[in-house]
Scaffold this motif. Structure first.
Motif, short mmCIF file in Angstrom:
data_model
loop_
_atom_site.label_atom_id
_atom_site.label_comp_id
_atom_site.label_asym_id
_atom_site.label_seq_id
_atom_site.Cartn_x
_atom_site.Cartn_y
_atom_site.Cartn_z
N ALA A 1 1.33 -0.65 0.13
CA ALA A 1 0.30 0.27 -0.06
C ALA A 1 0.83 0.99 -0.43
N GLU A 2 0.85 1.71 -0.91
CA GLU A 2 1.60 3.30 -1.51
C GLU A 2 0.80 4.83 -1.19
N ARG A 3 0.76 5.56 -0.61
CA ARG A 3 0.61 6.65 -0.11
C ARG A 3 -0.43 7.52 -1.54
N ARG B 1 -3.11 3.44 -2.84
CA ARG B 1 -3.06 3.00 -4.06
C ARG B 1 -1.64 1.65 -3.80
N LEU B 2 -3.22 0.49 -3.86
CA LEU B 2 -2.63 -0.78 -3.71
C LEU B 2 -2.40 -2.11 -4.76
N THR B 3 -1.25 -2.79 -4.26
CA THR B 3 -0.38 -3.60 -5.44
C THR B 3 0.05 -4.65 -5.10
N GLY B 4 -0.76 -6.19 -5.64
CA GLY B 4 -0.36 -7.22 -5.00
C GLY B 4 -1.77 -7.95 -4.94
N ALA C 1 1.44 -1.52 4.66
CA ALA C 1 1.74 0.25 4.59
C ALA C 1 3.27 0.19 5.50
N PRO C 2 3.92 1.72 4.67
CA PRO C 2 4.92 1.95 6.06
C PRO C 2 4.94 1.64 7.02
N ALA D 1 -4.93 -0.77 -7.21
CA ALA D 1 -6.15 0.23 -6.89
C ALA D 1 -6.29 1.03 -6.39
N LEU D 2 -6.99 1.85 -5.87
CA LEU D 2 -7.29 3.37 -4.99
C LEU D 2 -7.83 2.26 -4.03
N ALA D 3 -7.32 2.84 -2.98
CA ALA D 3 -8.05 2.41 -1.96
C ALA D 3 -8.12 3.38 -0.33
#
Length: 541
Positions: free
Chosen positions: A202-204, A210-213, A232-233, A276-278
């Protein structure tokens, strides 16, 4: 005389000793055990009576069979090669979803009425008898509500749609829909139940992420949103991922639909997030703490569903036995058959009674209610689901070869029987959760002791079993003995509930055969129980 004229006089053979097809049933009125235990749990009896009558109609029961026969299909792309990532369902799936959502399956527990969770739990039991696959998206929608309390803005935006009594399966953004459903996507290939091993990132991105996986299991991929976990961080975090965005599809790619043993009407899937937006739900690093509220409530449903599957199987077996003869007697009049059905009925009613009793604790508001609900739902989920597959098999055997074919409906329930034990924590996970709860929450143990004590002094078998349990487990066992410990506690708690709420014929037989060892290892290997009054609880036509 010509061949054709001869053929015209040939009549079909006369069909003998085959029960007639059943027409409309009333799943509430024909189930005295449900009436008893739902009432004791404080459920809305009038609401359940109407829902049970509707679900039992021949049309909806046929819709359940059709939704399983015509399985969902993945439509990945349109004819021009543009991504769709949509699942198409048979019309009967939507018909059943509207029946459940319209009756408040996902909403009734959150509408402020008394006995809301108990009523919901009984609806799970009833729906599971007709088509258990549609329970998944409706259960997820019900269970998402408490998790969304972690973010006021998301709660205000989503919850009115999730508790709407309008089902809308259309492909469009949330704000354009009168009602919505929620799914879940937690499991990854490398971790399974160990969600802390998840690798989805999860990247801000401004106010969002935005999610990638890759998610190995996504329940109900055509839901309007999903609760999911990603790194996330600040650590493992819970997110709400909308399925549709204004003017665009979110970057959720359905890789394939799972080719499952059962639950065929429901389109479980593998998905990938491609940026993907989250929306973050709760703080970074608090993912498990946030989503556990959803898991807690889905466990209630996985404790009630096996009771519904047992009921459906036993109802079919009982109908067959009442309308089929062998060796010059109706099957239901054969002593050995009566013993088999009565023995199975004890496990079914015990599972139903404990599930309803646990649901009543979900409706409570005190610290004691909440502590008991956390512990007892795990006990109910564990025991009921371990008993379910064997019971459904035995009920199938009552019918014989006719029960082994699809048109009987029995294979549907047999395929479904293992699911709820695996979903939301397999047996070992549940047992470890029970030990963890008892270590961390002394109040849970206190309430459980009080619950068990309420049945003390009424039967010698129960008192002896309580004493034997305490002698074997004077303290919490190590992990290797956790299954024995949990099975013993769950069986004692079931007996306690039956002693308090069921007729003596049922509770006495359950205690004598489940707690004292006065039975063999197979169904029907019992004696000295009130078979006649146990079988009355099966009801039916």
């Amino acid at each position: 005389m010509s061949y054709l004229s001869l053929r015209g006089h040939v009549e079909t053979h006369e069909v003998l000793n085959q029960p007639a097809d059943r027409q409309d049933q009333d799943l509430w009125a024909e189930d005295p055990a449900l009436i008893c235990h739902a009432g004791a749990a404080g459920a809305d009896i009038a609401h359940l009576a109407a829902y049970g009558e509707k679900l039992g109609s021949a049309a909806l029961r046929q819709a359940g069979l059709d939704a399983n026969r015509h399985v969902p299909e993945l439509v990945g792309f349109d004819r021009g090669g543009r991504r769709l990532d949509e699942v198409r369902f048979h019309p009967t799936y939507h018909q059943l979803m509207q029946a459940g959502i319209g009756a408040g399956y996902a909403a009734i527990a959150w509408e402020g009425r008394l006995g809301g969770h108990a009523t919901h739990a009984a609806m799970v039991y009833l729906t599971s008898q007709v088509e258990p696959g549609v329970c998944c998206p409706m259960t997820m929608t019900y269970a998402a509500i408490p998790a969304l309390k972690a973010d006021r803005a998301l709660f205000d935006q989503w919850v009115p749609k999730l508790i709407s009594r309008v089902y809308d399966g259309a492909v469009k953004p949330l704000m354009r829909k009168p009602g919505a459903t929620m799914g879940m996507a937690m499991t990854e290939k490398q971790g399974g139940s160990d969600v802390r091993a998840n690798t989805t990132r999860a990247e801000r991105d401004g106010d969002h992420y935005r999610l990638t996986g890759h998610k190995w299991f996504c329940s109900a991929p055509m839901s309007d949103g999903f609760l999911t976990l990603a790194q996330a961080p600040g650590g493992l975090t819970c997110f709400l991922v909308p399925r549709w965005l204004e003017g665009a599809r979110n970057a959720i790619h359905i890789q394939r639909l799972k080719d499952k043993l059962g639950n065929r009407a429901n389109a479980s899937a593998e998905i990938e997030y491609h940026g993907a937006l989250a929306h973050r739900l709760g703080g970074e690093g608090e993912g498990v703490r946030t989503i556990i509220e959803m898991v807690h409530h889905t466990r209630l449903d996985t404790a009630m569903a096996p009771a519904g599957l047992m009921r459906a199987a036993l109802d079919r077996a009982g109908y067959w036995a009442r309308h089929r003869s062998a060796f010059q007697k109706q099957l239901i009049d054969q002593p050995l058959m009566r013993n088999v059905l009565a023995d199975l009925a004890l496990d079914w009613e015990g599972t139903l009674a404990l599930g309803c009793h646990v649901a009543n604790a979900f409706d409570g508001t005190s610290d004691r209610d909440r502590a008991f609900a956390r512990l007892a739902v795990a006990l109910a989920k564990y025991l009921g689901n371990k008993l379910c597959p064997g019971l459904v098999y035995e009920a199938m055997e009552v019918i014989g070869g006719a029960g082994y074919v699809e048109e009987s409906g029995m294979p549907l329930f047999y395929r479904e029987a293992p699911l709820n034990s695996i979903w939301e924590g397999s047996g070992n996970v549940i047992c470890l959760d029970v030990l963890r709860t008892l270590r961390r929450e002394p109040l849970a143990g206190e309430v459980l002791s009080d619950e068990l004590g309420k049945a003390a002094g009424q039967t010698r078998h129960y008192d002896a079993a309580m004493k034997a349990h305490m002698q074997r487990f004077p303290k919490l066992p190590d992990e290797a003995q956790a299954r024995w410990y949990v099975e013993s506690l769950a069986t004692l708690l079931t007996a306690s509930v039956l002693i308090r709420h069921a007729p003596a014929a049922v509770s006495d037989a359950y205690v004598a055969t489940r707690l004292s060892g006065e039975r063999g290892r197979t169904a029907g290997a019992i004696g000295n129980v009130d078979v006649d009054n146990i079988l009355v609880r099966l009801g039916g036509g």
